[in-house]
Write a protein that holds these residues in place. Structure first.
Motif, PDB file in Angstrom:
ATOM      1  N   CYS A  71     -21.087  -7.081  -5.051  1.00 49.47           N
ATOM      2  CA  CYS A  71     -20.893  -7.577  -6.410  1.00 49.47           C
ATOM      3  C   CYS A  71     -20.130  -6.524  -7.208  1.00 49.47           C
ATOM      4  O   CYS A  71     -19.960  -5.395  -6.758  1.00 49.47           O
ATOM      5  CB  CYS A  71     -22.228  -7.899  -7.066  1.00 49.47           C
ATOM      6  SG  CYS A  71     -23.377  -6.504  -7.091  1.00 49.47           S
ATOM      7  N   PHE A 100     -33.299  -7.217  -0.230  1.00 45.97           N
ATOM      8  CA  PHE A 100     -33.208  -7.793  -1.575  1.00 45.97           C
ATOM      9  C   PHE A 100     -33.525  -9.291  -1.480  1.00 45.97           C
ATOM     10  O   PHE A 100     -33.044  -9.972  -0.569  1.00 45.97           O
ATOM     11  CB  PHE A 100     -31.786  -7.577  -2.086  1.00 45.97           C
ATOM     12  CG  PHE A 100     -31.614  -7.834  -3.556  1.00 45.97           C
ATOM     13  CD1 PHE A 100     -31.722  -6.798  -4.480  1.00 45.97           C
ATOM     14  CD2 PHE A 100     -31.320  -9.110  -4.020  1.00 45.97           C
ATOM     15  CE1 PHE A 100     -31.551  -7.039  -5.829  1.00 45.97           C
ATOM     16  CE2 PHE A 100     -31.143  -9.350  -5.378  1.00 45.97           C
ATOM     17  CZ  PHE A 100     -31.261  -8.311  -6.289  1.00 45.97           C
ATOM     18  N   ALA A 156     -23.747  -4.267  -2.188  1.00 45.95           N
ATOM     19  CA  ALA A 156     -24.006  -4.352  -3.633  1.00 45.95           C
ATOM     20  C   ALA A 156     -24.202  -2.969  -4.258  1.00 45.95           C
ATOM     21  O   ALA A 156     -23.681  -2.686  -5.335  1.00 45.95           O
ATOM     22  CB  ALA A 156     -25.232  -5.223  -3.901  1.00 45.95           C
ATOM     23  N   HIS A 157     -24.963  -2.114  -3.562  1.00 45.15           N
ATOM     24  CA  HIS A 157     -25.243  -0.787  -4.116  1.00 45.15           C
ATOM     25  C   HIS A 157     -24.383   0.307  -3.490  1.00 45.15           C
ATOM     26  O   HIS A 157     -24.617   1.492  -3.728  1.00 45.15           O
ATOM     27  CB  HIS A 157     -26.736  -0.455  -3.952  1.00 45.15           C
ATOM     28  CG  HIS A 157     -27.587  -1.221  -4.902  1.00 45.15           C
ATOM     29  ND1 HIS A 157     -27.991  -0.710  -6.111  1.00 45.15           N
ATOM     30  CD2 HIS A 157     -28.068  -2.488  -4.852  1.00 45.15           C
ATOM     31  CE1 HIS A 157     -28.698  -1.615  -6.760  1.00 45.15           C
ATOM     32  NE2 HIS A 157     -28.768  -2.714  -6.009  1.00 45.15           N
ATOM     33  N   ASP A 200     -24.240  -5.920   3.225  1.00 45.11           N
ATOM     34  CA  ASP A 200     -24.310  -6.184   1.793  1.00 45.11           C
ATOM     35  C   ASP A 200     -24.096  -4.850   1.086  1.00 45.11           C
ATOM     36  O   ASP A 200     -24.928  -3.947   1.178  1.00 45.11           O
ATOM     37  CB  ASP A 200     -25.675  -6.779   1.435  1.00 45.11           C
ATOM     38  CG  ASP A 200     -25.745  -7.121  -0.049  1.00 45.11           C
ATOM     39  OD1 ASP A 200     -25.075  -6.438  -0.851  1.00 45.11           O
ATOM     40  OD2 ASP A 200     -26.470  -8.065  -0.400  1.00 45.11           O
ATOM     41  N   THR A 249     -24.003 -13.636  -3.621  1.00 49.65           N
ATOM     42  CA  THR A 249     -24.813 -14.491  -2.745  1.00 49.65           C
ATOM     43  C   THR A 249     -23.991 -15.662  -2.210  1.00 49.65           C
ATOM     44  O   THR A 249     -24.163 -16.076  -1.062  1.00 49.65           O
ATOM     45  CB  THR A 249     -26.077 -14.977  -3.488  1.00 49.65           C
ATOM     46  OG1 THR A 249     -26.756 -13.830  -4.023  1.00 49.65           O
ATOM     47  CG2 THR A 249     -27.017 -15.713  -2.557  1.00 49.65           C
TER      48      THR A 249
HETATM   49  C1  LIG Z   1     -27.618  -7.016  -6.957  1.00 52.09           C
HETATM   50  C2  LIG Z   1     -27.836  -7.592  -5.618  1.00 52.09           C
HETATM   51  C3  LIG Z   1     -27.698  -8.971  -5.378  1.00 52.09           C
HETATM   52  C4  LIG Z   1     -27.401  -9.908  -6.500  1.00 52.09           C
HETATM   53  O1  LIG Z   1     -26.812 -11.079  -6.046  1.00 52.09           O
HETATM   54  P1  LIG Z   1     -25.880 -11.973  -7.002  1.00 52.09           P
HETATM   55  O2  LIG Z   1     -25.445 -13.053  -6.121  1.00 52.09           O
HETATM   56  O3  LIG Z   1     -24.797 -11.077  -7.507  1.00 52.09           O
HETATM   57  O4  LIG Z   1     -26.739 -12.429  -8.152  1.00 52.09           O
HETATM   58  C5  LIG Z   1     -27.882  -9.431  -4.080  1.00 52.09           C
HETATM   59  N1  LIG Z   1     -28.177  -8.574  -3.067  1.00 52.09           N
HETATM   60  C6  LIG Z   1     -28.327  -7.241  -3.276  1.00 52.09           C
HETATM   61  C7  LIG Z   1     -28.652  -6.345  -2.134  1.00 52.09           C
HETATM   62  C8  LIG Z   1     -28.170  -6.719  -4.551  1.00 52.09           C
HETATM   63  O5  LIG Z   1     -28.348  -5.421  -4.752  1.00 52.09           O
END
Ligand SMILES: *Cc1c(COP(=O)(O)O)cnc(C)c1O
Length: 428
Positions: free
Chosen positions: A244, A136, A223-224, A221, A109
């Protein structure tokens, strides 16, 4: 037709025996269930398992700190001064970028905010950010707060794309239509690589092309997506991406995150929030007051990196380097297709697969909607836990199960399916 469990088990074990990546599982610490057996761990989408090499990597830094103290910046086994560079090439290979386009820093983030400082430059005519309705929460908060920070109003400057498909997924057409319709007033398009709730994959290249044609900046993003899909960030042409490292990248809770800035911005004089670690390395230690950005993604760093948090990332990325993302993705497609077919054939009365069936539109995760009231879903989820099967629960009725190619097997998928059948039998 009756389900022949003996035959199904033999089949799953044969598939696992033929898996060229099977030995990778041995590089991870698999948590154990109460009865001593290894868990079926389908939660790598949330917190990936610990590689065996991680403890050693961390201890090495603790030892260098105790033995060398400040000297370890230069004389450590992995000198701390250039430490973030030790993960750069592997990170770049993982996401399909050039080395100077990526950097490991901060958390997701935080990186999203830093990227928006540079790439969300709203004007009265073009003030909006385009996201998806189910984004998210952290992304939603970040975007909304950026809009307010610039003095605009999210009720008009936040545009959300609605799901248009039966399962709550978004078609490529819907995204293209939204960009076409709103693009002229959109400053930034921000979408995920993989939608966290549905497991749907988005086409980064097509989205980038459409958004750039309308004059918008584009960020993703991942993340996944990082460590789950084969990515080609450079070729996609997107302006930036963030992800992440504690999910599919197995680098531990709160691990140091990743950031991509396309090479076309490497030397551009973009507005940014600066810190001394983003200063050009050649002159950083002159300690002069004026900021000279390091070229590429490095120029967005703020602080000297947390070595104890980077060591697990270095350990983890070396597994990806050896395995290669293309081989992992090939196994992942096979494994998830096997899981998907079993769920559809054997559990059609209990679970509905939300994630798209097309392998090009999904990663390893399947999102499974439990048929019946919410209570049934919770009951099933808790039953799975008592059987040593770890998935995760998303309100109000979705179980996410992610067989990851690094450490999951066909037999894990079968055990999941058998446990759901067992639960269904107890409910009559
Ligand atoms: C896991 C996830 C986050 C988590 O954010 P952090 O800053 O790592 O706590 C944010 N956005 C998405 C889409 C996620 O899947």
């Amino acid at each position: 037709m009756a389900f022949d469990i003996t035959h199904a088990e033999a089949d799953a074990l044969a598939r696992d025996a033929a898996d060229p990546l099977a030995s990778l599982r041995g590089e991870f610490l698999i948590p154990r269930h109460d009865d001593g057996s290894e868990q079926v761990y389908f939660c790598g989408n949330s917190l990936g398992l610990q590689p065996r090499a991680t403890r050693e990597a961390l201890l090495a830094e603790l030892d260098d700190w105790s033995n060398l103290a400040v000297e370890a910046h230069f004389r450590g086994r992995h000198p701390w001064m250039p430490y973030h560079e030790f993960v750069r090439d592997d990170l770049a290979a993982l996401v399909g970028a050039k080395p100077h386009e990526v950097v490991a820093m901060n958390s997701l983030t935080v990186n999203l905010h830093l990227m928006m400082v540079s790439f969300y430059r709203p004007t009265p005519e073009r003030s909006a950010i385009l996201i998806e309705r189910g984004a998210f929460p952290s992304d939603h908060h970040a975007v909304e707060s950026q809009i307010r920070f610039h003095g605009f109003d999210p009720t008009s400057a936040l545009i959300e794309i609605d799901a248009d498909e039966a399962n709550g997924t978004i078609s490529a057409d819907a995204i293209a239509r939204a960009i076409d319709e709103h693009g002229s007033r959109v400053a930034l398009v921000l979408l995920p690589g993989v939608q966290y709730r549905t497991g749907e994959v988005f086409d980064l290249t097509a989205i980038t092309r459409a958004a750039h044609a309308k004059g918008c900046r584009v960020g993703f993003d991942l993340a996944h997506a990082a460590g789950n899909l084969e990515l080609a960030l450079h070729d996609s042409g997107c302006d930036f991406a963030v992800w992440c490292s504690y999910k599919y990248l197995n680098s531990g809770p709160g691990a140091v995150a990743g950031c991509f800035v396309h090479e076309r911005h490497a030397r551009a004089d973009l507005p940014r929030f600066a810190g001394w670690w983003g200063h050009d390395q050649a002159t950083r230690f002159r300690m002069a007051p004026e900021f000279v950005a390091a070229p590429g993604a490095d120029g967005w760093q703020l602080s000297n990196p947390p070595i104890l948090a980077l060591a697990p990332l270095r350990a983890s990325l070396s597994i990806f380097r050896r395995a290669t993302m293309s081989a992992l993705r090939a196994k992942s497609e096979t494994l998830t297709a096997y899981f998907d077919a079993l769920v559809r054939e054997q559990l059609g009365d209990v679970l509905h697969v939300v994630t798209p069936n097309d392998p090009a539109r999904r990663g390893c995760q399947l999102s499974l909607r439990v048929k019946g009231p919410r209570e049934a879903g919770r009951s099933l989820f808790e039953f799975l836990t008592t059987r040593g099967i770890v998935a995760d629960w998303r309100e109000p009725d979705v179980i996410r199960a992610a067989p990851t190619p690094l450490y999951n097997r066909h037999i894990d998928c079968l055990r999941f399916v058998l446990a759901v059948r067992e639960w269904a039998a107890t409910r009559g």
